[in-house]
Enzyme design. Structure first.
Site, short mmCIF file in Angstrom:
data_model
loop_
_atom_site.label_atom_id
_atom_site.label_comp_id
_atom_site.label_asym_id
_atom_site.label_seq_id
_atom_site.Cartn_x
_atom_site.Cartn_y
_atom_site.Cartn_z
N GLU A 1 -19.14 20.44 9.78
CA GLU A 1 -17.82 19.87 9.55
C GLU A 1 -16.92 20.24 10.71
O GLU A 1 -16.98 21.35 11.23
CB GLU A 1 -17.22 20.41 8.24
CG GLU A 1 -17.94 19.95 7.01
CD GLU A 1 -17.18 20.20 5.71
OE1 GLU A 1 -15.96 20.43 5.74
OE2 GLU A 1 -17.83 20.15 4.65
N HIS B 1 -16.79 15.32 6.33
CA HIS B 1 -17.82 15.55 5.33
C HIS B 1 -19.11 14.96 5.90
O HIS B 1 -19.22 13.74 6.01
CB HIS B 1 -17.49 14.84 4.01
CG HIS B 1 -16.46 15.51 3.18
ND1 HIS B 1 -16.03 14.97 1.99
CD2 HIS B 1 -15.76 16.66 3.34
CE1 HIS B 1 -15.11 15.76 1.45
NE2 HIS B 1 -14.93 16.78 2.27
#
Length: 150
Positions: free
Chosen positions: A29, A89
């Site tokens: 991430e 994500h």
């Protein structure tokens, strides 16, 4: 998460730059801050990249405190505000997670979530942490925002 109606201007060029950072960070991430003019906090004017200092950057993010402090100083001097944050994500899902909601402490703060996978960009969503003000009653939730690119 509830319906929209809150419009945020996020220029296409900024969205594309942040999306490229997210794609390049995969499978981890990425994260950073969204900055707006203090007179118009609904118009994102720039972003600040942060290192993801989370213990497990494959599953979560944590903005570097030094970046956060430096950005607070910078925006104050420039007549800007930190309007929100962004993160990716790497699982193709641009919906806020339960972890996102549990960490969304600041009322009214914007959350840009960029979904990626091994093939690249999967999509994105922009959300506002509700209630809008810290004194407002009601459960904490995210409201999806409409994005204007101009």
């Amino acid at each position: 998460m509830t319906g929209s109606g809150y419009v945020v201007t996020l220029p296409e060029s900024l969205r594309d730059e942040v999306s490229a950072l997210a794609v390049n960070a995969w499978p981890e991430e990425c994260c950073g801050l969204l900055v707006a003019n203090a007179d118009d906090p609904t118009t994102i004017t720039r972003f600040v990249v942060s290192s993801n200092i989370a213990a497990d950057p494959l599953k979560t993010f944590e903005i570097d405190p030094q970046t956060l402090i430096a950005t607070h100083r910078s925006v104050r001097d420039r007549g800007e505000v930190i309007a929100g944050c962004y993160h990716s994500h790497p699982n193709r899902d641009w919906q806020p997670s339960k972890t996102d909601l549990s960490r969304a402490e600041e009322a009214g703060f914007l959350w840009l979530i960029i979904a990626t996978d091994k093939t690249g960009l999967a999509g994105y969503g922009l959300y506002r942490r509700m209630p809008e003000h810290s004194g407002d009653a009601g459960p904490r939730h995210f409201m999806r925002c409409e994005i204007s690119e101009t």
